[in-house]
Motif scaffolding. Structure first.
Motif, PDB file in Angstrom:
ATOM      1  N   LEU A  31       0.910  -1.195  -0.065  1.00 35.58           N
ATOM      2  CA  LEU A  31       0.275  -0.098  -0.119  1.00 35.58           C
ATOM      3  C   LEU A  31       0.864   1.281   0.138  1.00 35.58           C
ATOM      4  CD1 LEU A  31      -2.662  -1.317   2.539  1.00 35.58           C
ATOM      5  CD2 LEU A  31      -2.864  -1.039  -0.069  1.00 35.58           C
ATOM      6  N   VAL A  32       2.126   1.227   0.632  1.00 35.78           N
ATOM      7  CA  VAL A  32       2.843   2.329   0.493  1.00 35.78           C
ATOM      8  C   VAL A  32       4.466   1.546   0.221  1.00 35.78           C
ATOM      9  CG1 VAL A  32       1.894   3.796   2.266  1.00 35.78           C
ATOM     10  CG2 VAL A  32       3.693   2.221   2.855  1.00 35.78           C
ATOM     11  N   SER A  33       5.316   2.593  -0.238  1.00 34.36           N
ATOM     12  CA  SER A  33       6.590   2.251  -0.757  1.00 34.36           C
ATOM     13  C   SER A  33       7.378   2.620   0.281  1.00 34.36           C
ATOM     14  CB  SER A  33       7.025   2.815  -2.085  1.00 34.36           C
ATOM     15  OG  SER A  33       8.506   2.528  -2.201  1.00 34.36           O
ATOM     16  N   ARG A  34       8.649   1.865   0.451  1.00 30.50           N
ATOM     17  CA  ARG A  34       9.842   2.132   1.438  1.00 30.50           C
ATOM     18  C   ARG A  34      10.275   3.615   1.290  1.00 30.50           C
ATOM     19  NH1 ARG A  34      11.657  -1.845   4.404  1.00 30.50           N
ATOM     20  NH2 ARG A  34      13.732  -1.114   4.593  1.00 30.50           N
ATOM     21  N   GLN A  35      10.121   3.814  -0.086  1.00 32.32           N
ATOM     22  CA  GLN A  35      10.879   5.262  -0.721  1.00 32.32           C
ATOM     23  C   GLN A  35      10.176   6.440  -0.444  1.00 32.32           C
ATOM     24  OE1 GLN A  35      13.953   5.092  -1.150  1.00 32.32           O
ATOM     25  NE2 GLN A  35      13.991   3.002  -0.636  1.00 32.32           N
ATOM     26  N   GLN A  36       8.607   6.203  -0.020  1.00 31.13           N
ATOM     27  CA  GLN A  36       7.589   7.327   0.178  1.00 31.13           C
ATOM     28  C   GLN A  36       7.897   7.896   1.387  1.00 31.13           C
ATOM     29  OE1 GLN A  36       4.231   4.761  -0.861  1.00 31.13           O
ATOM     30  NE2 GLN A  36       3.451   6.625  -1.403  1.00 31.13           N
ATOM     31  N   PRO A  37       7.816   9.156   1.547  1.00 25.72           N
ATOM     32  CA  PRO A  37       7.745   9.930   2.823  1.00 25.72           C
ATOM     33  C   PRO A  37       7.047   9.376   3.763  1.00 25.72           C
ATOM     34  CG  PRO A  37       6.804  11.595   1.177  1.00 25.72           C
ATOM     35  CD  PRO A  37       7.133  10.076   0.561  1.00 25.72           C
ATOM     36  N   ILE A  38       7.262   9.602   5.003  1.00 23.61           N
ATOM     37  CA  ILE A  38       6.609   9.036   6.295  1.00 23.61           C
ATOM     38  C   ILE A  38       5.062   9.881   6.114  1.00 23.61           C
ATOM     39  CG2 ILE A  38       6.342   9.423   8.725  1.00 23.61           C
ATOM     40  CD1 ILE A  38       9.414   8.850   8.682  1.00 23.61           C
ATOM     41  N   SER A  39       5.259  11.061   5.564  1.00 21.77           N
ATOM     42  CA  SER A  39       3.675  11.768   5.632  1.00 21.77           C
ATOM     43  C   SER A  39       2.704  10.987   4.929  1.00 21.77           C
ATOM     44  CB  SER A  39       3.957  13.268   4.944  1.00 21.77           C
ATOM     45  OG  SER A  39       4.261  13.054   3.721  1.00 21.77           O
ATOM     46  N   SER A  40       3.263   9.866   4.184  1.00 24.81           N
ATOM     47  CA  SER A  40       2.188   9.179   3.358  1.00 24.81           C
ATOM     48  C   SER A  40       1.462   8.162   4.131  1.00 24.81           C
ATOM     49  CB  SER A  40       2.906   8.655   2.046  1.00 24.81           C
ATOM     50  OG  SER A  40       3.864   7.653   2.472  1.00 24.81           O
ATOM     51  N   LEU A  41       1.895   7.894   5.026  1.00 25.01           N
ATOM     52  CA  LEU A  41       1.078   7.312   6.041  1.00 25.01           C
ATOM     53  C   LEU A  41      -0.048   7.769   6.377  1.00 25.01           C
ATOM     54  CD1 LEU A  41       4.026   5.914   8.481  1.00 25.01           C
ATOM     55  CD2 LEU A  41       2.907   4.871   6.594  1.00 25.01           C
ATOM     56  N   CYS A  42      -0.175   9.144   6.562  1.00 20.55           N
ATOM     57  CA  CYS A  42      -1.440   9.930   6.907  1.00 20.55           C
ATOM     58  C   CYS A  42      -2.692   9.589   6.162  1.00 20.55           C
ATOM     59  CB  CYS A  42      -1.440  11.458   6.747  1.00 20.55           C
ATOM     60  SG  CYS A  42      -1.402  12.101   5.228  1.00 20.55           S
ATOM     61  N   ASP A  43      -2.703   8.831   4.908  1.00 21.82           N
ATOM     62  CA  ASP A  43      -3.514   8.167   4.263  1.00 21.82           C
ATOM     63  C   ASP A  43      -4.342   6.929   4.880  1.00 21.82           C
ATOM     64  OD1 ASP A  43      -3.164  10.554   2.394  1.00 21.82           O
ATOM     65  OD2 ASP A  43      -2.069   9.167   1.246  1.00 21.82           O
ATOM     66  N   ASP A  61      12.509  12.364  16.852  1.00 19.48           N
ATOM     67  CA  ASP A  61      13.170  13.142  15.738  1.00 19.48           C
ATOM     68  C   ASP A  61      13.094  12.633  14.406  1.00 19.48           C
ATOM     69  OD1 ASP A  61      14.584  14.810  17.595  1.00 19.48           O
ATOM     70  OD2 ASP A  61      16.197  13.096  18.076  1.00 19.48           O
ATOM     71  N   TYR A  62      11.856  12.113  14.088  1.00 21.28           N
ATOM     72  CA  TYR A  62      11.588  11.833  12.439  1.00 21.28           C
ATOM     73  C   TYR A  62      10.941  13.012  12.179  1.00 21.28           C
ATOM     74  CZ  TYR A  62      12.434   7.011  13.405  1.00 21.28           C
ATOM     75  OH  TYR A  62      12.802   5.666  13.754  1.00 21.28           O
ATOM     76  N   LEU A  63      11.234  13.195  10.480  1.00 20.24           N
ATOM     77  CA  LEU A  63      10.554  14.183  10.009  1.00 20.24           C
ATOM     78  C   LEU A  63       9.576  13.628   9.037  1.00 20.24           C
ATOM     79  CD1 LEU A  63      13.555  16.399   9.104  1.00 20.24           C
ATOM     80  CD2 LEU A  63      12.235  16.901  10.953  1.00 20.24           C
ATOM     81  N   LEU A  64       8.455  14.513   8.645  1.00 15.81           N
ATOM     82  CA  LEU A  64       7.608  13.837   7.720  1.00 15.81           C
ATOM     83  C   LEU A  64       8.178  13.583   6.138  1.00 15.81           C
ATOM     84  CD1 LEU A  64       4.406  15.847   8.870  1.00 15.81           C
ATOM     85  CD2 LEU A  64       5.149  13.505   9.546  1.00 15.81           C
ATOM     86  N   ARG A  65       9.159  14.371   5.899  1.00 16.52           N
ATOM     87  CA  ARG A  65       9.653  14.073   4.793  1.00 16.52           C
ATOM     88  C   ARG A  65      10.791  13.017   4.854  1.00 16.52           C
ATOM     89  NH1 ARG A  65      12.740  19.270   6.122  1.00 16.52           N
ATOM     90  NH2 ARG A  65      14.771  18.755   6.987  1.00 16.52           N
ATOM     91  N   ASP A  66      11.069  12.648   5.920  1.00 15.16           N
ATOM     92  CA  ASP A  66      11.906  11.102   6.028  1.00 15.16           C
ATOM     93  C   ASP A  66      11.193  10.302   5.282  1.00 15.16           C
ATOM     94  OD1 ASP A  66      13.943  12.561   7.443  1.00 15.16           O
ATOM     95  OD2 ASP A  66      13.207  11.846   9.440  1.00 15.16           O
ATOM     96  N   ARG A  67      12.153   9.319   4.675  1.00 12.27           N
ATOM     97  CA  ARG A  67      11.529   8.099   3.942  1.00 12.27           C
ATOM     98  C   ARG A  67      10.874   6.932   4.883  1.00 12.27           C
ATOM     99  NH1 ARG A  67      10.588  10.571  -0.015  1.00 12.27           N
ATOM    100  NH2 ARG A  67      12.097  11.606  -1.027  1.00 12.27           N
ATOM    101  N   ILE A  68      10.064   6.196   4.754  1.00 11.03           N
ATOM    102  CA  ILE A  68       9.520   5.318   5.406  1.00 11.03           C
ATOM    103  C   ILE A  68      10.519   4.364   5.980  1.00 11.03           C
ATOM    104  CG2 ILE A  68       7.645   3.315   5.434  1.00 11.03           C
ATOM    105  CD1 ILE A  68       5.967   5.153   3.850  1.00 11.03           C
ATOM    106  N   SER A  69      11.450   4.015   4.846  1.00 14.71           N
ATOM    107  CA  SER A  69      12.413   3.145   5.190  1.00 14.71           C
ATOM    108  C   SER A  69      13.370   3.545   6.230  1.00 14.71           C
ATOM    109  CB  SER A  69      13.441   2.757   3.850  1.00 14.71           C
ATOM    110  OG  SER A  69      13.994   4.048   3.597  1.00 14.71           O
TER     111      SER A  69
END
Length: 80
Positions: A31-43, A61-69
């Protein structure tokens, strides 16, 4: 079983472990890719709960622009 049946309406915080587990589950299901930003989890998290997820991520210390990986990088692999 979906998230709404697992978590009571009055639940106001997500632990970092739960967020990481949910992210791994979403990646495993494709449903999400490891390369997507963490912010994509909000969906995939109820909008009323997202503020608590953001707070927990910031605390670690995670930023929403950091990758899910980056969030799920502590995975263990078994031999194939």
């Amino acid at each position: 079983m979906n998230l709404s049946t697992q978590v009571p309406v009055t639940f106001s915080r997500y632990s970092i472990d739960f967020i990481q587990q949910e992210a791994r589950h979403l990646v495993d299901r494709g449903l999400v890719s490891r390369q997507q930003p963490i912010s994509s989890l909000c969906d995939h998290i109820p909008a009323r709960e997202w503020i608590w997820v953001e707070h927990e991520l910031e605390k670690f210390d995670y930023l929403l622009r950091d990758r899910i990986s980056d969030l799920i990088s502590c995975e263990t692999w078994s031999n194939d």
